[in-house]
Design a protein around this motif. Sequence first.
Motif, short mmCIF file in Angstrom:
data_model
loop_
_atom_site.label_atom_id
_atom_site.label_comp_id
_atom_site.label_asym_id
_atom_site.label_seq_id
_atom_site.Cartn_x
_atom_site.Cartn_y
_atom_site.Cartn_z
N ALA A 292 25.61 31.99 22.87
CA ALA A 292 24.67 33.41 23.02
C ALA A 292 24.83 33.96 24.22
O ALA A 292 23.72 35.03 24.63
CB ALA A 292 22.93 33.15 22.84
N SER A 293 26.14 33.65 25.42
CA SER A 293 26.45 33.98 26.05
C SER A 293 27.18 34.96 25.75
O SER A 293 28.64 34.76 25.25
CB SER A 293 26.81 33.22 27.20
OG SER A 293 26.19 32.08 27.75
N SER A 294 27.38 36.13 26.15
CA SER A 294 28.33 37.40 26.68
C SER A 294 28.43 37.79 28.33
O SER A 294 27.41 37.81 29.19
CB SER A 294 27.62 38.34 26.40
OG SER A 294 27.29 38.72 24.85
N ASP A 295 29.62 37.47 28.09
CA ASP A 295 31.18 37.54 29.34
C ASP A 295 31.68 38.29 29.72
O ASP A 295 32.31 39.02 28.43
CB ASP A 295 31.12 36.51 30.31
CG ASP A 295 29.97 35.30 29.82
OD1 ASP A 295 28.59 35.40 30.45
OD2 ASP A 295 30.26 34.06 29.42
N LEU A 296 31.86 39.42 31.29
CA LEU A 296 33.29 39.64 31.40
C LEU A 296 33.95 38.92 32.01
O LEU A 296 33.17 38.36 32.91
CB LEU A 296 32.69 40.77 32.23
CG LEU A 296 31.90 42.54 31.65
CD1 LEU A 296 31.98 43.85 32.49
CD2 LEU A 296 33.15 42.77 29.66
N ALA A 297 35.21 38.91 32.02
CA ALA A 297 36.76 38.48 32.42
C ALA A 297 37.16 39.14 33.36
O ALA A 297 37.72 39.76 33.01
CB ALA A 297 37.26 36.93 31.56
N VAL A 298 37.61 38.80 34.19
CA VAL A 298 38.26 39.66 35.33
C VAL A 298 40.09 38.62 35.81
O VAL A 298 39.43 37.47 36.30
CB VAL A 298 37.86 40.87 36.95
CG1 VAL A 298 38.82 40.96 37.16
CG2 VAL A 298 36.26 40.90 36.24
N PHE A 299 40.73 39.31 35.22
CA PHE A 299 42.07 38.30 35.29
C PHE A 299 42.72 39.49 36.88
O PHE A 299 42.85 40.76 36.88
CB PHE A 299 43.18 38.96 34.42
CG PHE A 299 42.44 37.53 33.09
CD1 PHE A 299 43.01 36.09 33.23
CD2 PHE A 299 41.50 38.00 31.97
CE1 PHE A 299 42.66 34.94 32.44
CE2 PHE A 299 40.81 37.26 31.76
CZ PHE A 299 41.68 35.35 31.43
N ASP A 300 43.78 39.25 37.44
CA ASP A 300 44.62 39.39 38.15
C ASP A 300 45.50 39.69 37.36
O ASP A 300 46.58 39.31 36.73
CB ASP A 300 45.11 38.78 38.96
CG ASP A 300 46.48 39.12 40.02
OD1 ASP A 300 46.96 40.04 39.14
OD2 ASP A 300 47.07 39.00 41.32
N ALA A 301 46.09 40.79 36.43
CA ALA A 301 47.21 41.45 35.73
C ALA A 301 48.21 41.05 35.85
O ALA A 301 48.55 40.67 35.34
CB ALA A 301 46.93 42.82 35.55
N THR A 302 49.20 41.13 36.49
CA THR A 302 50.46 40.03 37.16
C THR A 302 50.65 38.94 36.94
O THR A 302 51.12 38.36 36.83
CB THR A 302 50.48 40.62 38.24
OG1 THR A 302 49.92 40.06 39.84
CG2 THR A 302 50.55 42.11 38.57
N ASP A 303 48.99 37.58 36.61
CA ASP A 303 48.73 36.72 37.19
C ASP A 303 48.05 36.10 35.34
O ASP A 303 47.13 35.84 36.65
CB ASP A 303 49.31 36.31 38.08
CG ASP A 303 49.31 34.49 38.34
OD1 ASP A 303 49.72 34.04 37.31
OD2 ASP A 303 48.54 33.37 39.49
N LEU A 304 48.50 36.43 34.68
CA LEU A 304 47.26 36.02 33.69
C LEU A 304 47.29 34.80 33.09
O LEU A 304 45.97 33.92 32.65
CB LEU A 304 47.89 37.05 32.23
CG LEU A 304 47.75 37.98 32.04
CD1 LEU A 304 47.85 38.37 30.37
CD2 LEU A 304 46.01 38.30 32.88
N ALA A 305 48.42 33.81 33.29
CA ALA A 305 48.30 32.96 33.35
C ALA A 305 47.59 31.64 33.98
O ALA A 305 46.82 30.46 34.30
CB ALA A 305 49.92 32.18 33.62
N ALA A 306 46.80 32.68 35.69
CA ALA A 306 46.56 31.95 36.42
C ALA A 306 44.59 31.50 36.36
O ALA A 306 44.16 31.12 36.55
CB ALA A 306 46.82 32.00 37.92
N GLY A 307 44.15 32.16 34.80
CA GLY A 307 43.41 32.48 34.00
C GLY A 307 42.19 33.67 35.79
O GLY A 307 42.94 33.82 35.94
#
Length: 334
Positions: A292-307
């Motif tokens: 039931a949770s809605s969120d926005l995740a923010v990534f460093d576009a140059t380092d997606l693998a870091a989460g």
Amino acid sequence: MEALLVEGSLPANLRGRFLQSVPHPAHGADPVSITGVRLSGGTAAWHRARADHSLLGTVPSLAPAVRDGLRVARPMQDPRTGEWHTIATRPGSPLAEHVTMSASGAVRRGRCFVLSGPARIDTVALTPDHVVVFDLSMVHDRAAELVGLRTPFAWRSSKQARIGLLPRRSRGNPLWFPVSPCFVPDAVHAFEDGQEVVVDALRQTSPAGPRELIRWTLDLVTGEVNEEFLTYADFAIARADGHGQRGHEIYGTADTTVFRHGEATYSFGAGHRLGQPALADGWLVVPMRHGASSDLAVFDATDLAAGPISVVRLPVTVPVATRTTWQPLLHPVR
């Protein structure tokens, strides 16, 4: 505006609005309600756009698919001129109209051309010289409309699917290129390379089939089409400053995974549903839902693998966004 809980640390230089169109129960299946999050100075606040019933509404890139009996393909903005381009069709008619609008959404000009039949067109792509038109295997079905089906369209694999290049600098008709039966819900990118036009898009080869990120190379001299499968993807976007250029980067989501094509991925794991991401000043913003949770995740576009470096918790549960956009803030929020 309601301040939102942020887990992690939002970049201080991330200033803008992440907006999404979601279904509104009072308007059937058409996404006409625009909500989102305003990010500025390391904080997040809930944002709701005001209603507007012009052709493109207050946010052209999130224009409703249906307006006043017309079906309007998701508009594409020319980064050089600021103009918006779309294809408008009327159910049951083989006529289509290329509509050009100002940066504010005011209609400047339109010109009609003929499709092979009453096709469904959801998206367009742009190059400096062409508007890319998709006349494909999803067509208007008069019988479905008469019995009141919510989506009066049907799959016709026997219909010749084709991609058209409509010249932007002359009044000529589209130059058509035959392709295998498919439907394109979203164009991702297009560019010119000498006597070739390259089109990246998400396609489906059957009504319930998975979405594929595909690259078509259209030869303007021979009329031949080369087709290259890139990857499976639910959503995909190209970096805005790469539009119209060969060296663009493509980001997207596939099932529970965020990716940059050919390079990095990050998976949220089972139970997560991801929507269409948006690129924002070097950051990748991804809408998602878990239970039931809605969120926005923010990534460093140059380092997606870091989460994700931060996650914004939304105050309400919203459907997974299939149309999103990023609007930079021109002035600091006070």
